[in-house]
Design an enzyme around this catalytic site. Structure first.
Site, PDB file in Angstrom:
ATOM      1  N   ASP A  23       0.831  -1.214   0.000  1.00 35.57           N
ATOM      2  CA  ASP A  23       0.000   0.000   0.000  1.00 35.57           C
ATOM      3  C   ASP A  23       0.866   1.265   0.000  1.00 35.57           C
ATOM      4  OD1 ASP A  23      -2.269   1.544   0.086  1.00 35.57           O
ATOM      5  OD2 ASP A  23      -2.613   1.277   2.231  1.00 35.57           O
ATOM      6  N   GLY A  24       0.386   2.289  -0.668  1.00 34.96           N
ATOM      7  CA  GLY A  24       1.037   3.603  -0.564  1.00 34.96           C
ATOM      8  C   GLY A  24       1.663   4.128  -1.841  1.00 34.96           C
ATOM      9  N   GLY A  26       0.212   5.552  -4.385  1.00 33.65           N
ATOM     10  CA  GLY A  26      -0.408   6.833  -4.737  1.00 33.65           C
ATOM     11  C   GLY A  26       0.154   7.960  -3.892  1.00 33.65           C
ATOM     12  N   ARG A  27       0.285   7.719  -2.573  1.00 34.85           N
ATOM     13  CA  ARG A  27       0.810   8.758  -1.679  1.00 34.85           C
ATOM     14  C   ARG A  27       2.278   9.042  -1.967  1.00 34.85           C
ATOM     15  NH1 ARG A  27      -1.315   5.828   3.441  1.00 34.85           N
ATOM     16  NH2 ARG A  27      -1.899   4.350   1.790  1.00 34.85           N
ATOM     17  N   HIS A  40       2.898   3.719  -9.018  1.00 32.37           N
ATOM     18  CA  HIS A  40       2.691   2.290  -9.266  1.00 32.37           C
ATOM     19  C   HIS A  40       3.920   1.668  -9.934  1.00 32.37           C
ATOM     20  CE1 HIS A  40      -1.285   2.338  -7.728  1.00 32.37           C
ATOM     21  NE2 HIS A  40      -1.811   3.084  -8.685  1.00 32.37           N
ATOM     22  N   SER A  69     -10.625  -6.925  -5.664  1.00 33.72           N
ATOM     23  CA  SER A  69     -11.894  -6.921  -6.406  1.00 33.72           C
ATOM     24  C   SER A  69     -12.549  -5.534  -6.333  1.00 33.72           C
ATOM     25  CB  SER A  69     -12.834  -8.020  -5.888  1.00 33.72           C
ATOM     26  OG  SER A  69     -12.779  -8.106  -4.490  1.00 33.72           O
ATOM     27  N   LEU A 134      10.651 -20.789  -4.349  1.00 29.71           N
ATOM     28  CA  LEU A 134       9.613 -19.911  -3.797  1.00 29.71           C
ATOM     29  C   LEU A 134       8.271 -20.108  -4.512  1.00 29.71           C
ATOM     30  CD1 LEU A 134       8.816 -17.313  -2.094  1.00 29.71           C
ATOM     31  CD2 LEU A 134       9.417 -16.010  -4.151  1.00 29.71           C
ATOM     32  N   LEU A 198      -7.079  -4.999   7.037  1.00 30.74           N
ATOM     33  CA  LEU A 198      -6.797  -6.101   6.105  1.00 30.74           C
ATOM     34  C   LEU A 198      -7.362  -5.839   4.710  1.00 30.74           C
ATOM     35  CD1 LEU A 198      -7.246  -9.347   8.239  1.00 30.74           C
ATOM     36  CD2 LEU A 198      -5.142  -8.413   7.285  1.00 30.74           C
ATOM     37  N   GLU A 210       0.165 -13.426  12.160  1.00 29.64           N
ATOM     38  CA  GLU A 210       0.735 -12.275  12.856  1.00 29.64           C
ATOM     39  C   GLU A 210       0.704 -11.104  11.879  1.00 29.64           C
ATOM     40  OE1 GLU A 210       1.784 -12.206  16.028  1.00 29.64           O
ATOM     41  OE2 GLU A 210       1.150 -14.293  16.242  1.00 29.64           O
TER      42      GLU A 210
END
Ligand code: FPP
Length: 253
Positions: A23-24, A26-27, A40, A69, A134, A198, A210
């Site tokens: 997240d973040g 855009g900021r 992005h 979504s 992975l 979330l 966690e």
């Protein structure tokens, strides 16, 4: 998954499965007076670095929340840019990921997605199917509620057709109808940008995860931040609803 879900590597106990809410972007762009698309694109670079790092560390599972979504509600231009980033990630990085033994999985609803995206998903999953390094899970057009609703619909269908009985419904059966069937639950969920929620991510699977909320914006998130989140995870005591072992031993009812 306690015990068997973690393994020792580089003197730390690695969680088996880390999931990230990136997240973040855009900021990050806004504070630099740049268009959101630049944020992005910077976020994509971070994503590539973290995937490489997780793979080198020997992490078994890494899930990334790439497009929810609900993200369709963003302006068309931004949605199109995110879709183009996803496509270029798969087109450009697939060969390298495959060489590095990474196995790709995509979760989320595929029904209404454009054909070119669905076939890219198919290509990525098929090419890397036998890889043993992975496990990289990309959550795309993913929402936890949507996933649960689709699972409940399938369960109802299978009860009607007689394939299962209503008495068969329990935790493992429900889990086996989710997009994440056969994947371990995340041990650690990291969210960047300081937001503490979330946002419809892995709602069923996060029951005992966690959580680590990191203040920096996703494009600034580094491999050091990732390692620090793992180190923080190692300090946590996971009880999965039970008591500490010592308390259990000394318990007088
Ligand atoms: C949140 O930033 C991030 C996303 C909506 C998706 C994550 C996308 C990337 C890491 C780029 C790579 C993209 C794909 C699809 C592989 P935000 O726009 O919500 O940031 P803000 O909350 O600061 O506005």
């Amino acid at each position: 998954m306690k015990g068997e879900s973690s393994r020792e590597r580089f003197d730390v106990l690695l969680p088996c499965h880390i999931a990230i809410i990136m997240d973040g972007n855009g900021r990050w762009a806004r504070v630099r007076n740049l268009p959101r698309a630049v944020g992005h694109r910077a976020g994509m670079k971070t994503l590539q670095e973290i995937v490489r790092h997780a793979s080198n560390l020997g992490l078994q599972w890494l899930t990334l929340y790439a497009f929810s979504s609900e993200n369709w509600l963003r302006p068309v231009d931004e949605v199109e840019y995110l879709l183009s980033l996803l496509k270029s990630f798969i087109r450009c990085d697939l060969v390298d990921l495959h060489k590095n033994n990474v196995k790709i999985h995509i979760i989320g609803e595929r029904d209404d997605l454009a054909e070119d995206i669905v076939s890219l998903f198919y290509e990525a999953e098929t090419l890397t199917l036998s890889n043993t390094g992975l496990n990289l899970v990309v959550a795309f057009n993913y929402g936890g509620r949507n996933e649960i609703v689709r699972a409940v619909r399938k369960i109802a269908e299978h009860i009607t057709s007689g394939r299962i009985k209503d008495d068969d419904i329990d935790d493992p059966l429900v889990a086996s109808y989710l997009d994440t069937a056969l994947m371990p639950d995340p041990d650690l969920i990291i969210r960047t940008s300081g937001e503490m929620r979330l946002s419809n991510f892995l709602l069923w699977q996060a029951a005992y995860s966690e959580l680590s909320f990191v203040p920096c914006l996703w494009p600034d998130f580094s491999t050091v931040d990732f390692d620090m989140a793992i180190a923080g995870f190692c300090q946590r005591e996971r009880r999965f609803g039970a008591l500490e072992e010592e308390q259990m031993r000394g318990m007088i009812l």
